[in-house]
Design a protein around this motif. Sequence first.
Motif, PDB file in Angstrom:
ATOM      1  N   TYR A  54       0.863  -1.185   0.009  1.00 17.35           N
ATOM      2  CA  TYR A  54       0.154   0.008   0.072  1.00 17.35           C
ATOM      3  C   TYR A  54       0.682   1.151   0.024  1.00 17.35           C
ATOM      4  O   TYR A  54       1.724   1.586   0.813  1.00 17.35           O
ATOM      5  CB  TYR A  54      -0.972  -0.051   1.234  1.00 17.35           C
ATOM      6  CG  TYR A  54      -1.677   1.387   1.399  1.00 17.35           C
ATOM      7  CD1 TYR A  54      -2.711   1.518   0.292  1.00 17.35           C
ATOM      8  CD2 TYR A  54      -1.616   2.038   2.237  1.00 17.35           C
ATOM      9  CE1 TYR A  54      -3.562   2.412   0.847  1.00 17.35           C
ATOM     10  CE2 TYR A  54      -2.293   3.183   2.505  1.00 17.35           C
ATOM     11  CZ  TYR A  54      -3.376   3.549   1.556  1.00 17.35           C
ATOM     12  OH  TYR A  54      -4.102   4.605   1.550  1.00 17.35           O
ATOM     13  N   CYS A  84      -3.552  -0.908  -4.524  1.00 15.34           N
ATOM     14  CA  CYS A  84      -3.507  -1.841  -3.213  1.00 15.34           C
ATOM     15  C   CYS A  84      -4.512  -0.935  -2.299  1.00 15.34           C
ATOM     16  O   CYS A  84      -4.401   0.388  -2.180  1.00 15.34           O
ATOM     17  CB  CYS A  84      -2.132  -1.950  -2.741  1.00 15.34           C
ATOM     18  SG  CYS A  84      -1.213  -3.063  -3.543  1.00 15.34           S
ATOM     19  N   CYS A  89       2.912  -6.309  -4.611  1.00 15.82           N
ATOM     20  CA  CYS A  89       1.646  -6.562  -4.822  1.00 15.82           C
ATOM     21  C   CYS A  89       1.101  -6.454  -6.062  1.00 15.82           C
ATOM     22  O   CYS A  89       1.114  -5.226  -6.587  1.00 15.82           O
ATOM     23  CB  CYS A  89       0.692  -6.145  -3.710  1.00 15.82           C
ATOM     24  SG  CYS A  89      -1.055  -7.075  -3.462  1.00 15.82           S
ATOM     25  N   ASN A 103      -0.364   0.928  -8.866  1.00  9.69           N
ATOM     26  CA  ASN A 103      -0.851   0.379  -7.571  1.00  9.69           C
ATOM     27  C   ASN A 103      -1.996   0.651  -7.357  1.00  9.69           C
ATOM     28  O   ASN A 103      -2.607   1.647  -7.098  1.00  9.69           O
ATOM     29  CB  ASN A 103       0.316   1.097  -6.485  1.00  9.69           C
ATOM     30  CG  ASN A 103       0.349   0.624  -5.092  1.00  9.69           C
ATOM     31  OD1 ASN A 103      -0.836  -0.189  -4.597  1.00  9.69           O
ATOM     32  ND2 ASN A 103       1.246   0.602  -4.168  1.00  9.69           N
ATOM     33  N   GLN A 143      -9.156  -7.300  -0.439  1.00 10.28           N
ATOM     34  CA  GLN A 143      -9.092  -6.682  -1.641  1.00 10.28           C
ATOM     35  C   GLN A 143      -9.157  -8.141  -2.599  1.00 10.28           C
ATOM     36  O   GLN A 143      -9.704  -9.127  -2.317  1.00 10.28           O
ATOM     37  CB  GLN A 143      -7.463  -6.536  -1.786  1.00 10.28           C
ATOM     38  CG  GLN A 143      -7.045  -5.517  -0.853  1.00 10.28           C
ATOM     39  CD  GLN A 143      -5.490  -5.262  -0.900  1.00 10.28           C
ATOM     40  OE1 GLN A 143      -5.465  -4.790  -2.123  1.00 10.28           O
ATOM     41  NE2 GLN A 143      -4.839  -5.322   0.154  1.00 10.28           N
TER      42      GLN A 143
END
Length: 217
Positions: free
Chosen positions: A110, A133, A119, A131, A140
């Motif tokens: 994150y 996240c 991720c 991103n 998620q």
Amino acid sequence: MCIKCECSSPTPLYKGSEPIPADAIVLFDGKDLSNWVKRGSDDPAEWKVQNGYMEVVPGTGDIVSKQKFYDCQLHVEFWLPLMADARGQARANSGVYLQGRYEVQVLDSYGLDSRDDDCGGIYKLVAPMVNACRPPEHWQTYDILFRAPRFNEHGVKIEAARISVLHNGVWIHNNVEIHQPTGGEIDHNYAEPGPILLQDHGDPIRYRNVWVRSLCL
């Protein structure tokens, strides 16, 4: 021509809040791990199941679906614990593998400028475009479209695998060519169907609402 998956009849659909396609095969319905085994064996998966999710029990090993797939659409939801003192790959690490050979990384990334091992990365090969996240301790989603590599009658690869990924409803990969497995693959039988694999990387990651559709792409 698409190779048929080696699977039994679909399990009953999970009656949760999210709509599930009529032809989906539910791999985890929030109740038990009857559709999963420990990687490399026929032994029952040993992860914890409670409150509609499964949770990694560190040290019990990766789990794989009993059913095997070729081209497919995969939906999986995951939850990452807050590990504020951890850094990098030690921060809520797991992974979702297509065919047991191609990993989409699960990690608390994150707020980071995402790399290929963060991720949403196709592990160590392709970074996500953006991103997407959420913070840890929020559910998620991954929605993954996977086209398996193609081989000719002599066993020579003629087309690379391809992956598209929606992360929390945001496109992070669009029909990306994957020319090799991402490491840690279950075997080298790349022309054969393979299972969905969820990774035990030593952290208590949670998963729920796991379903897949066999496709011919």
